[in-house]
Design an enzyme around this catalytic site. Structure first.
Site, mmCIF file in Angstrom:
data_model
loop_
_atom_site.group_PDB
_atom_site.id
_atom_site.type_symbol
_atom_site.label_atom_id
_atom_site.label_comp_id
_atom_site.label_asym_id
_atom_site.label_seq_id
_atom_site.Cartn_x
_atom_site.Cartn_y
_atom_site.Cartn_z
ATOM 1 N N ARG A 208 0.860 -1.171 0.000
ATOM 2 C CA ARG A 208 0.000 0.000 0.000
ATOM 3 C C ARG A 208 0.901 1.226 0.000
ATOM 4 O O ARG A 208 1.986 1.212 0.577
ATOM 5 C CB ARG A 208 -0.937 0.018 1.223
ATOM 6 C CG ARG A 208 -2.078 -0.986 1.138
ATOM 7 C CD ARG A 208 -3.081 -0.593 0.064
ATOM 8 N NE ARG A 208 -4.241 -1.469 -0.002
ATOM 9 C CZ ARG A 208 -4.356 -2.498 -0.815
ATOM 10 N NH1 ARG A 208 -3.353 -2.809 -1.628
ATOM 11 N NH2 ARG A 208 -5.460 -3.226 -0.834
ATOM 12 N N GLU A 232 -2.831 8.227 -4.209
ATOM 13 C CA GLU A 232 -3.333 7.807 -5.524
ATOM 14 C C GLU A 232 -4.738 8.359 -5.742
ATOM 15 O O GLU A 232 -5.544 8.400 -4.812
ATOM 16 C CB GLU A 232 -3.405 6.277 -5.594
ATOM 17 C CG GLU A 232 -2.095 5.561 -5.566
ATOM 18 C CD GLU A 232 -2.281 4.036 -5.567
ATOM 19 O OE1 GLU A 232 -3.410 3.578 -5.878
ATOM 20 O OE2 GLU A 232 -1.331 3.326 -5.261
ATOM 21 N N HIS A 249 -0.507 0.891 -9.801
ATOM 22 C CA HIS A 249 -1.201 -0.032 -8.892
ATOM 23 C C HIS A 249 -1.826 -1.195 -9.658
ATOM 24 O O HIS A 249 -3.001 -1.537 -9.458
ATOM 25 C CB HIS A 249 -2.267 0.713 -8.078
ATOM 26 C CG HIS A 249 -2.563 0.061 -6.761
ATOM 27 N ND1 HIS A 249 -2.974 0.779 -5.658
ATOM 28 C CD2 HIS A 249 -2.511 -1.233 -6.362
ATOM 29 C CE1 HIS A 249 -3.175 -0.055 -4.646
ATOM 30 N NE2 HIS A 249 -2.900 -1.278 -5.055
#
Length: 331
Positions: A208, A232, A249
Site C-alpha cells: 500500500r 493515488e 497499482h
C-alpha cells in the site's frame, strides 16, 4: 436482492443477474450513500471507502471486496453494525510476485549487477511467501521480516528490520496498511529507516502506498520500484520521475488473479446466503508457478513498458489502471 457492484470487477457481469438478483454497476470511486441505501450487498474494489458516511442508514449487510486488502473498509464500524465483510486473500499473489521479480531482474540488468544478491522481504504472507520461494530458486540470499509470524512461529526463520537494513541489497514491502496495533505499517519505511540502510540500493513497494513515506523516498539516494503510491491517483510527479519502475497499482492485475478475486467473493456469497452460483475459475493455482527461472519471468512480463506509459501520461493514473490489459501469470 439488490446488489451494488464496482463496475470494474471483472468476470462478474451476468453471474448474479442470472440467479435472479438486481445488480447495479457503478464506478467504485463514485459510489455514494444514496446508491447503497436500499442495497443488501455491496461488492467493491479498493476505490470505494466503506465507512459510516457511506453505510449509515443503509440496508447493507454484506460487503465483499475482490481484493487482498481491506484498508478501504471500516472493519470496526461493520462489526458494530452486523455487516459481514469478506475479502479475497491471496487472489493476486502470484501476479504481484511476478511484478516484483520482473522489476528486480530489469533493475539488475540496467545497473549491471552480477554479484550475489541479498533480498529482504517485509511481510511474508501470501505475496511475500511466493516472492521468497522464487527468490531462492533464482539464487538470492533471502531475509524475511514478519513480526506477527515470528511471534507465532518463533524467530528462527525471521530477521529483524535492523538486520535487513544492514545486509540487504534490495528490500521489498508486502504488508497490509495498518495504523494501530502492535505492528503498525504506516510509514514504516520513513526517513529514519532509509537513513539506516547500509548497502540497500533498491526499495520496492507493491503493498500500500503509505507503507513507504513517499517524500522520504524522493530524498533517498537509492532507486525505487513502486506500484503503490501515497495519494493515488494524485501521485508525486517528482517521485514518478525518480522511480526506476513506476506502475499504476497494477502489480496484481493478472487474468488469473482477477478470476480468483471474483470467484472468492462469489464463493463467500454462496456460503453466506446458501446460494449456488458458479463462479469463474482461474486456470492456475493460487500459489503460483512451482519453478521459475530468470528467463521465464522476463518473458512473462516487462514492467518497464508500464513504467513508460505512466511516465508519459502521469495524469492518466486511474485511466491506465482501470483499462489495464490483464496479463498472463508465469506458467
Amino acid at each position: 436482492m439488490k446488489i451494488v457492484a464496482d463496475s470494474k470487477i471483472p468476470y462478474i457481469n451476468g453471474l448474479l443477474e442470472n440467479a435472479g438478483h438486481e445488480v447495479v454497476y457503478l464506478p467504485g470511486a463514485e459510489t455514494t450513500a444514496r446508491d447503497v441505501h436500499d442495497a443488501q450487498v455491496l461488492l467493491t474494489r479498493t476505490r470505494t471507502r466503506c465507512d459510516r458516511s457511506l453505510l449509515d442508514g443503509s440496508r447493507v449487510e454484506f460487503i465483499g471486496t475482490a481484493t487482498i486488502g481491506t484498508d478501504h473498509i471500516d472493519l470496526d464500524y461493520c462489526r458494530q453494525h452486523g455487516i459481514t465483510v469478506e475479502n479475497a486473500p491471496g487472489c493476486n499473489a502470484p501476479a504481484v510476485a511476478q511484478w516484483a521479480h520482473a522489476s528486480i531482474l530489469q533493475w539488475l540488468k540496467a545497473r549491471e549487477i552480477n554479484s550475489p544478491i541479498t533480498l529482504g522481504i517485509v511481510g511474508v504472507g501470501h505475496v511475500g511467501s511466493i516472492v521468497a520461494r522464487w527468490a531462492r530458486q533464482l539464487g538470492y540470499r533471502v531475509l524475511l521480516n514478519d513480526p506477527p509470524r515470528a511471534n507465532q512461529e518463533g524467530n528462527e526463520a525471521f530477521s529483524t528490520l535492523e538486520q535487513l537494513q544492514r545486509e540487504c541489497d534490495i528490500i521489498t514491502f508486502h504488508t497490509p496498511l495498518t495504523t494501530g496495533g502492535d505492528y503498525p505499517t504506516w510509514h514504516m519505511c520513513d526517513k529514519q529507516f532509509l537513513g539506516n540502510l547500509q548497502r540497500c540500493r533498491l526499495i520496492m513497494n507493491a503493498a500500500r502506498g503509505a507503507v513507504c513515506d513517499n517524500r522520504a523516498l524522493l530524498e533517498w539516494q537509492g532507486d525505487v520500484a513502486l506500484d503503490c503510491w501515497e495519494d493515488e491517483p494524485a501521485i508525486s510527479r517528482p517521485l514518478l520521475e525518480k522511480a526506476f519502475v513506476a506502475t499504476p497499482h497494477i502489480a496484481g492485475y493478472s487474468l488469473q488473479g482477477k478470476q480468483r478475486g471474483t470467484a472468492m467473493i462469489i464463493d463467500a456469497l454462496n456460503r453466506h446466503y446458501g446460494w449456488h452460483i458458479e463462479p469463474p475459475r482461474a486456470s492456475t493455482p493460487v500459489m503460483g508457478a512451482d519453478l521459475v527461472t530468470a528467463q521465464s519471468i522476463l518473458e512473462s512480463y516487462n514492467p518497464l513498458a508500464d513504467t513508460a506509459l505512466l511516465k508519459n501520461s502521469p495524469g492518466n493514473f486511474e485511466l491506465l489502471r482501470n483499462n489495464y490489459p490483464l496479463r498472463q501469470e508465469i506458467k
